[in-house]
Scaffold this active site. Structure first.
Site, PDB file in Angstrom:
ATOM      1  N   ASP A 143       0.910  -1.089  -0.043  1.00 42.04           N
ATOM      2  CA  ASP A 143      -0.031   0.025   0.132  1.00 42.04           C
ATOM      3  C   ASP A 143       0.989   1.054  -0.095  1.00 42.04           C
ATOM      4  O   ASP A 143       1.240   1.707   0.989  1.00 42.04           O
ATOM      5  CB  ASP A 143      -0.786  -0.021   1.117  1.00 42.04           C
ATOM      6  N   VAL A 144       1.036   1.996  -1.058  1.00 37.94           N
ATOM      7  CA  VAL A 144       1.871   2.930  -1.251  1.00 37.94           C
ATOM      8  C   VAL A 144       1.601   4.202  -0.383  1.00 37.94           C
ATOM      9  O   VAL A 144       2.450   5.120  -0.232  1.00 37.94           O
ATOM     10  CB  VAL A 144       2.382   3.419  -2.857  1.00 37.94           C
ATOM     11  N   ALA A 161      -4.406   5.148 -23.090  1.00 40.54           N
ATOM     12  CA  ALA A 161      -3.847   3.687 -23.402  1.00 40.54           C
ATOM     13  C   ALA A 161      -4.873   2.629 -23.031  1.00 40.54           C
ATOM     14  O   ALA A 161      -5.919   2.872 -22.272  1.00 40.54           O
ATOM     15  CB  ALA A 161      -2.891   3.351 -22.457  1.00 40.54           C
ATOM     16  N   TYR A 187      -7.892  14.567  -9.566  1.00 40.41           N
ATOM     17  CA  TYR A 187      -6.695  13.814 -10.319  1.00 40.41           C
ATOM     18  C   TYR A 187      -5.902  14.698 -11.053  1.00 40.41           C
ATOM     19  O   TYR A 187      -4.707  14.638 -10.933  1.00 40.41           O
ATOM     20  CB  TYR A 187      -7.459  13.007 -11.384  1.00 40.41           C
ATOM     21  N   THR A 208      -6.628   0.203 -21.506  1.00 41.02           N
ATOM     22  CA  THR A 208      -6.538  -0.674 -20.597  1.00 41.02           C
ATOM     23  C   THR A 208      -8.010  -0.798 -19.800  1.00 41.02           C
ATOM     24  O   THR A 208      -8.937  -0.122 -20.527  1.00 41.02           O
ATOM     25  CB  THR A 208      -5.570  -0.019 -19.407  1.00 41.02           C
TER      26      THR A 208
END
Length: 258
Positions: free
Chosen positions: A68-69, A196, A163, A198
Site C-alpha cells: 500500500d503505497v 492507453a 486527479y 486498459t
C-alpha cells in the site's frame, strides 16, 4: 552489482520496482522490462493481481511484494524486500494511481479528495523518497525514477479536480527530483500518457464528457506502446535523461482541448 544466479553471462543485474503493477500500464511495463532483461519487483495492493503479472516471468528475476503505497511503513518494507532479494534498485516506475468519481466540485467529498491525494501524490513521494535513499547509498551509486504523469498534468478533463491537481503536483515532484538527484547520479523523468487501452479506459467506448458538454468516443492506443516508451527511457545511460515524454493516441482530443 548482483548477478542473476545461473544466467551464465556475468552481466550485472538491473533491478526495477514497478508500482501499480497488478494491471493496466503497470503490468505492461513490468512485463516489457522483464522481456528486456530487467529483474522486476512488482508492487500493488492486490497480491492475486501481481501474481497474474508475474505469470510466465522467470522466477529468479521477479518478486511479488504486495504494498500500500500510501503507508510509509509499507513502502519502507517494499524497498527493504527489494534490497534483500536483489541487493540494489536501478529503476523506480512510480505508477500507482487512482481517480475520484466525475462529480461537480461541490459534491466531491473530503474522503474522495484525500483518497486521490494519498495515492497519486503522497504515494508517489514516499516511493520516490525510498528509491532516492537506496540509489544514493548503493554502490555503484545512482539510478532512475520515472514518474507516471498524465495528459491531465497539462490540461484537465471536466470534473477531475483531484486527479488533475495531483498530476500537476507530480510534475513538480519530477522537476525537484531531477535537480536534487544530480549530485548522486539519480536521473528522474516523467511520462505523460493519454488514452492507453486498459481496463480504466474501457468506458471511453461509450463516450467521454468533453469541455463543451458533448459525449464523444475517444480513440485509444495499445498499452504496449506505453510500455516500450518506458523501457526506452529506462535503457538510457544515467548521463542521458528523457525529462518529459508524452505518448498518446494520435487523434485523442488533447491538442486543442478546451
Amino acid at each position: 552489482m548482483t548477478e542473476i544466479a545461473g544466467n551464465g553471462t556475468g552481466a550485472a543485474l538491473r533491478v526495477a520496482v514497478v508500482t501499480g503493477a497488478g494491471s493496466g500500464i503497470g503490468r505492461a511495463v513490468a512485463r516489457e522490462l522483464a522481456a528486456s532483461g530487467w529483474a522486476v519487483a512488482l508492487a500493488s495492493r492486490r497480491e492475486a493481481a501481481l501474481r497474474g503479472t508475474a505469470e510466465g516471468l522467470p522466477d529468479e528475476a521477479v518478486a511479488v511484494i504486495p504494498t500500500d503505497v500510501t503507508r510509509p511503513e509499507a513502502v519502507a518494507a517494499l524497498f527493504a524486500a527489494v534490497d534483500a532479494r536483489f541487493g540494489r534498485v536501478d529503476l523506480l516506475f512510480n505508477n500507482a494511481g487512482t481517480g475520484a468519481p466525475a462529480v461537480p466540485l461541490d459534491e466531491l467529498t473530503y474522503e474522495q479528495w484525500r483518497g486521490v491525494v494519498d495515492v497519486n501524490l503522497t504515494g508517489a513521494f514516499l516511493c520516490a523518497q525510498a528509491a532516492f535513499r537506496a540509489m544514493r547509498a548503493q554502490r555503484p551509486q545512482g539510478g532512475r525514477i520515472i514518474n507516471n504523469g498524465s495528459i491531465s498534468a497539462h490540461a484537465p478533463r471536466p470534473l477531475s479536480a483531484p486527479y488533475t491537481a495531483t498530476k500537476h503536483a507530480v510534475t513538480g515532484l519530477t522537476r525537484s527530483l531531477s535537480l536534487d538527484g544530480r549530485p548522486y547520479r539519480i536521473a528522474c523523468g516523467q511520462i505523460d500518457i493519454g488514452n492507453a487501452a486498459t481496463e480504466m479506459t474501457e468506458r471511453m467506448a461509450a463516450g467521454t464528457l468533453q469541455a463543451d458538454g458533448r459525449l464523444t468516443t475517444e480513440p485509444r492506443m495499445d498499452v504496449g506502446d506505453v510500455a516500450r516508451t518506458v523501457a526506452h527511457m529506462a535503457s538510457l545511460p544515467l548521463e542521458a535523461n528523457v525529462q518529459f515524454a508524452t505518448v498518446m493516441a494520435t487523434n485523442m482530443p488533447y491538442i486543442g482541448r478546451g
